[in-house]
Enzyme design. Sequence first.
Site, PDB file in Angstrom:
ATOM      1  N   ASP A  74       0.877  -1.175   0.000  1.00 53.50           N
ATOM      2  CA  ASP A  74       0.000   0.000   0.000  1.00 53.50           C
ATOM      3  C   ASP A  74       0.912   1.222   0.000  1.00 53.50           C
ATOM      4  O   ASP A  74       1.637   1.462   0.973  1.00 53.50           O
ATOM      5  CB  ASP A  74      -0.875  -0.046   1.256  1.00 53.50           C
ATOM      6  CG  ASP A  74      -1.787   1.164   1.382  1.00 53.50           C
ATOM      7  OD1 ASP A  74      -1.499   2.203   0.751  1.00 53.50           O
ATOM      8  OD2 ASP A  74      -2.768   1.078   2.144  1.00 53.50           O
ATOM      9  N   VAL A  75       0.873   1.995  -1.082  1.00 49.59           N
ATOM     10  CA  VAL A  75       1.834   3.094  -1.233  1.00 49.59           C
ATOM     11  C   VAL A  75       1.636   4.209  -0.201  1.00 49.59           C
ATOM     12  O   VAL A  75       2.508   5.055  -0.036  1.00 49.59           O
ATOM     13  CB  VAL A  75       1.807   3.711  -2.658  1.00 49.59           C
ATOM     14  CG1 VAL A  75       2.254   2.701  -3.686  1.00 49.59           C
ATOM     15  CG2 VAL A  75       0.425   4.289  -2.987  1.00 49.59           C
ATOM     16  N   ASN A 101       2.970   5.990  -9.546  1.00 50.13           N
ATOM     17  CA  ASN A 101       1.886   6.029 -10.535  1.00 50.13           C
ATOM     18  C   ASN A 101       0.537   5.714  -9.892  1.00 50.13           C
ATOM     19  O   ASN A 101      -0.490   6.208 -10.357  1.00 50.13           O
ATOM     20  CB  ASN A 101       2.200   5.012 -11.645  1.00 50.13           C
ATOM     21  CG  ASN A 101       0.965   4.647 -12.448  1.00 50.13           C
ATOM     22  OD1 ASN A 101       0.502   5.420 -13.269  1.00 50.13           O
ATOM     23  ND2 ASN A 101       0.387   3.467 -12.181  1.00 50.13           N
ATOM     24  N   TYR A 174      -9.275  14.863  -6.029  1.00 54.44           N
ATOM     25  CA  TYR A 174      -8.347  14.327  -7.045  1.00 54.44           C
ATOM     26  C   TYR A 174      -7.522  15.461  -7.654  1.00 54.44           C
ATOM     27  O   TYR A 174      -6.292  15.387  -7.738  1.00 54.44           O
ATOM     28  CB  TYR A 174      -9.173  13.620  -8.130  1.00 54.44           C
ATOM     29  CG  TYR A 174      -8.366  12.943  -9.211  1.00 54.44           C
ATOM     30  CD1 TYR A 174      -7.858  11.662  -9.036  1.00 54.44           C
ATOM     31  CD2 TYR A 174      -8.123  13.596 -10.426  1.00 54.44           C
ATOM     32  CE1 TYR A 174      -7.120  11.043 -10.044  1.00 54.44           C
ATOM     33  CE2 TYR A 174      -7.390  12.984 -11.437  1.00 54.44           C
ATOM     34  CZ  TYR A 174      -6.896  11.707 -11.238  1.00 54.44           C
ATOM     35  OH  TYR A 174      -6.174  11.092 -12.240  1.00 54.44           O
ATOM     36  N   LYS A 178      -3.425  16.137  -7.470  1.00 53.09           N
ATOM     37  CA  LYS A 178      -2.572  16.200  -8.671  1.00 53.09           C
ATOM     38  C   LYS A 178      -1.865  17.550  -8.758  1.00 53.09           C
ATOM     39  O   LYS A 178      -0.703  17.628  -9.167  1.00 53.09           O
ATOM     40  CB  LYS A 178      -3.403  15.936  -9.932  1.00 53.09           C
ATOM     41  CG  LYS A 178      -4.021  14.538  -9.970  1.00 53.09           C
ATOM     42  CD  LYS A 178      -2.957  13.451 -10.010  1.00 53.09           C
ATOM     43  CE  LYS A 178      -3.539  12.070 -10.165  1.00 53.09           C
ATOM     44  NZ  LYS A 178      -2.526  11.020 -10.240  1.00 53.09           N
TER      45      LYS A 178
END
Length: 276
Positions: A74-75, A101, A174, A178
């Site tokens: 899990d990043v 990513n 989101y 980003k």
Amino acid sequence: MQKTVQKPNKRLFGQTAIITGANSGIGAAIAQGIGMEGANVIINYISNPEAAEEIAHNICNDDICGRAIPFKADVSKEDQVQAMFEFAIKEFGTVDIVVPNAGIQIDYPLHEMPMSAWQKVMDVNLTGHFLCAREGLKEFIRRGLKPEISRSLGKIIHISSVHEVIPWAGHANYAASKGAIVMLMQSIAQEYAPMKVRANSIAPGAIRTPINKEAWDTPEALEKLNHLIPYKRIGEPSDIGSAAVWLASDESEYINGTTIFIDGAMTCYPGFTTNG
Ligand code: BGC
């Protein structure tokens, strides 16, 4: 006469890459491209281990093409990211290329967005990039420059989105995550470029992946999507994969601290084509 052993004509031969969220979509295409150019790759995943296995299997596993190994992590969890880097270093000796990513969308109108939807998106899309970049930098510095392998100490390729610059109603968590990646990436470039680290981002537009399936899985949806794409076709994961390979290679050595938009001109205000 002494026989010289030729280095295989592979742009990433002898290097090792960690690609997060590599069991589908853009991550899988990047892993495929980087593996085919001779690097060893860690195919990070969090669910669907069979897909990760299949992708690893499809990247040819021989002395020239590099090896591919799936690794579950899990990043957004520090200990799991550290375990993944430790594994890569134990298995392959070092890490040269880091591709954060993995990304998710959990969409809500902002006034109805639960804290959990905000937090989860930030954890995966932003903290995940921070943790992978940090562990990568530690390893680049520990290993030191190996000019026979690459002219850079290490390469970090953040996968962001056109929504690092295009506001997105209904997707504020989101878009905010980003947008933050830009400043993370550029601050890394500014801080570590003197050590020969390269940090860049790729900002994909609408790419045919599971994350946006409803935007392309019917002809009507595709037709609507094309209004946002001056080039009039949806992107394919390989459009991103090939750019990531180049960005990881010495061919792009002087590119540092920048975002490459791969979006069929989506960021060129397509709404103004016939208006304004
Ligand atoms: C999103 C997709 C969307 C695309 C263009 C990407 O970052 O993940 O869902 O189709 O941006 O809007």
